[in-house]
Structure formats: C-alpha cells, structure tokens
Design an enzyme around this catalytic site. Structure first.
Site, mmCIF file in Angstrom:
data_model
loop_
_atom_site.group_PDB
_atom_site.id
_atom_site.type_symbol
_atom_site.label_atom_id
_atom_site.label_comp_id
_atom_site.label_asym_id
_atom_site.label_seq_id
_atom_site.Cartn_x
_atom_site.Cartn_y
_atom_site.Cartn_z
ATOM 1 N N SER A 164 3.492 5.275 -18.930
ATOM 2 C CA SER A 164 3.230 5.169 -17.488
ATOM 3 C C SER A 164 3.682 6.414 -16.733
ATOM 4 O O SER A 164 3.149 6.724 -15.672
ATOM 5 C CB SER A 164 3.911 3.926 -16.898
ATOM 6 N N VAL A 223 0.880 -1.163 0.000
ATOM 7 C CA VAL A 223 0.000 0.000 0.000
ATOM 8 C C VAL A 223 0.924 1.222 0.000
ATOM 9 O O VAL A 223 1.679 1.432 0.943
ATOM 10 C CB VAL A 223 -0.924 0.026 1.228
ATOM 11 N N GLU A 226 12.071 -7.983 -3.854
ATOM 12 C CA GLU A 226 11.402 -7.488 -2.644
ATOM 13 C C GLU A 226 10.784 -8.630 -1.847
ATOM 14 O O GLU A 226 10.035 -8.398 -0.908
ATOM 15 C CB GLU A 226 10.336 -6.446 -3.000
ATOM 16 N N ASP A 270 8.978 -0.775 -13.408
ATOM 17 C CA ASP A 270 8.031 -1.885 -13.301
ATOM 18 C C ASP A 270 7.170 -1.981 -14.550
ATOM 19 O O ASP A 270 6.853 -3.078 -15.019
ATOM 20 C CB ASP A 270 7.152 -1.703 -12.064
ATOM 21 N N ASN A 320 18.357 -1.606 -13.661
ATOM 22 C CA ASN A 320 18.578 -0.227 -14.108
ATOM 23 C C ASN A 320 20.042 0.128 -13.864
ATOM 24 O O ASN A 320 20.842 -0.727 -13.461
ATOM 25 C CB ASN A 320 17.603 0.740 -13.438
ATOM 26 N N LYS A 335 6.743 -3.704 -6.232
ATOM 27 C CA LYS A 335 7.276 -4.032 -7.548
ATOM 28 C C LYS A 335 6.537 -5.194 -8.199
ATOM 29 O O LYS A 335 6.246 -5.179 -9.392
ATOM 30 C CB LYS A 335 8.768 -4.318 -7.453
ATOM 31 N N ALA A 372 1.177 9.642 -15.948
ATOM 32 C CA ALA A 372 0.111 9.613 -14.940
ATOM 33 C C ALA A 372 0.745 9.426 -13.569
ATOM 34 O O ALA A 372 1.864 8.911 -13.448
ATOM 35 C CB ALA A 372 -0.873 8.477 -15.230
ATOM 36 N N THR A 402 7.549 7.204 -10.844
ATOM 37 C CA THR A 402 7.317 6.068 -9.951
ATOM 38 C C THR A 402 6.728 4.899 -10.728
ATOM 39 O O THR A 402 5.712 5.044 -11.407
ATOM 40 C CB THR A 402 6.359 6.453 -8.811
#
Length: 316
Positions: free
Chosen positions: A299, A12, A137, A267, A182, A39, A302, A263
């Site tokens: 992506s 969250v 993660e 992904d 990356n 992720k 937004a 952000t």
C-alpha cells in the site's frame, strides 16, 4: 452474509504533497489531489481487496462526498450501509513530505453522528460476521455498542485504537479480542490505562519480555498487535489464548517496499489482518500478521489512502 464488518468513518481526503511538512506560519508549495479516505473506509476497502466479503457501516452526508463513498464502494464490491446525516460528509486534510511521512487534520462531520441506534439495528448483520473491525473516529458509545453486539454473538472483535488522542475506556478495550495500536497509540494507552510512561520512539527498541508484560497489563485476556511501521509488528497473546501460535510473544519483520506514501498503511494492515482472519480462522495468528505486513507494504508503494490499497489476497 459478510465475513467482515467494519464500523467507522468515511472522509473526503484533500492531499498536498510537498518537500517538507509545513511548519507553523509557513507557506509552502505543493501538489494537490483529492480522494476517498477515513480510517473505517480505508480498512473496509483493504478487507474487500484482501478477499473478504465486507460490509461497511458508517454515516454520510447527503452531498457529493456521500455520493463518492457509495459509488466507490459499488466499484469495489463493498456493501455500504450508511446512516443519513444532516452534517456534511467527513473530510481530511493531509500533507505528505518527500520521505512519505504525513500530517493529518480531520473534520468529523457526519462521522460524529453515527448513532448507537443505527448500530443496534444492524445486530443480525453483526452476529452473522466472522470478524468485526472498529476504530476510534466514530463516537465512543457507538463503537462500544458495535463491539458488544458482535462479542455477544461470538464474533471475533478487532479494535484499532486510532487515532492516539481519541478517548478510550477500560470497558471499551475489554470488548476487543484483538487490539492493534501503533507505537504512538500504544504509548498513549499505556499512559492512560496502565500508568506507564513509554515514549513512542522507544517502543520498537524495548525488549520483547517488557513489551509483552505491558501488553498483558493493558489487555489481560486478549491479543495485542503493535504495528511498528518499517520495523514490522510485535504480537502479544494471553498465555491461554495463543491463537494457533507456539509462543506468547514475538516480532515479525516488515516487508521490503519502495515507499512513496505511508498514508493509510496502518489501515491497510488492519483491513488485511481481518480479511485473513475471516479467510482462515484456524490458521496460526502469525500467518495473518505476515499477510497484513505484506499488504501494508504494497500500500505504501502508491499514493493516497483508500486508493492505495492493493488487490492482494491471502492465497497470494
């Protein structure tokens, strides 16, 4: 049957937009919103919105965050198989500045409880997929179990080696057919496993031949895709595994975008890449990278992480 299986995290996200990223000791004003992230979930949503039948394997708490994950997956047609945990559902604290740059703090919660046993129980699902995608993660032994299970079944395995500070082993990397770091993650992997020092800011400017040789040292038998943000991506193949391409290494420029929030862009790239691989496995690899670049660019136009993933398929 799912064409893509994603193993990973759900968080969250608590997001603050502010003029500048907070400095130590500073108190600054910002605009707050909350939404889904992690992720694994971001990449699973990207794969689903990229047109692939997708299953997401994760661990969730029995709380509002877990309920959110299940409902959002339902809305997007994403199959979600979750291991129940007595830990709270994972959380992320994200600061985004006026230039779209971000700083992120993760509270793993239930994500840290995703178990090898749960993954082993999903063997039939993993074996039926076209592509498996995992990140870092989740517990490393769980990620390794998922990659090994898929690899043994002949499934294409993709490892997004993120975040950069996550522990990795050579045995884990060798289970990846395709590795997608990356710049920061690539520099970290080189320092840890190859003994080469390369500053993240210098990766994009490094000549192709040198980057290719470094990639071959890191993953001799597979493909490495280094995502370079606004610069695009660098691809390096093993000489005997060109994946339909005509050259062992090359760069692909980034797509133009009206960026407001980066952000989840990495992904988006990973989810779109595996969706394209599942859609047209015999197509030249460069075609998949171009689609992933385009998807990632959209992506960034937004706000949010999972919520920012566009609805864009390889057919256009």
């Amino acid at each position: 049957m799912s064409a893509v299986v994603v193993v990973g995290s759900f968080n969250v996200d608590h997001v603050w937009r502010c003029d500048a990223l907070p400095a130590p000791g500073a108190t600054i004003a910002g605009q707050y919103h909350t939404g889904p992230g992690g992720k694994g979930f971001n990449q699973a949503i990207a794969a689903a919105r990229g047109g692939a039948a997708t299953t997401f394997l994760c661990a969730l708490g029995e709380d509002a965050g877990g309920a959110m994950a299940r409902e959002l997956a339902r809305q997007d047609g994403l199959t979600l198989n979750a291991e129940a945990s007595d830990q709270p559902t994972g959380t992320g604290g994200i600061y985004v500045d006026s230039r779209g740059r971000n700083t992120i703090v993760i509270g793993a919660g239930a994500n840290a409880a995703l178990s090898v046993g749960f993954i082993e129980a999903q063997h039939a699902l993993l074996a039926s997929a076209s592509v498996l995608l995992a990140q870092l993660e989740s517990p490393m032994d769980t990620v390794e179990a998922a990659l090994a299970s898929a690899r043994n079944a002949g499934v294409t395995t993709v490892l997004n080696a993120a975040p950069a500070n996550a522990p990795t082993s050579i045995s884990l990397l060798k289970l990846a057919d395709i590795l997608t770091p990356n710049e920061t993650e690539f520099a970290s992997l080189l320092a840890r496993h190859v003994g080469e020092r390369l500053e993240p800011d210098d990766v994009a400017a490094t000549d192709g031949s040198t980057l290719h040789q470094l990639c071959r040292q890191l993953l001799p038998a597979g493909t490495v895709v280094i995502t370079l943000g606004a610069v695009g991506a660098f691809v390096s193949h093993a000489e005997d595994q060109l994946r339909g391409d005509t050259q062992p290494y090359y760069r692909i420029a980034a797509e133009q975008a009206q960026t407001i929030d980066t952000t989840g862009a990495g992904d988006a790239f990973n989810g779109a890449l595996v969706a394209s691989l599942a859609h047209a496995p015999s197509a030249a690899f460069a075609q998949h990278v171009r689609f992933a670049n385009r998807f990632a660019a959209r992506s960034t136009e937004a706000e949010g992480a999972a919520a920012s993933m566009p609805r864009l398929t390889p057919e256009g």
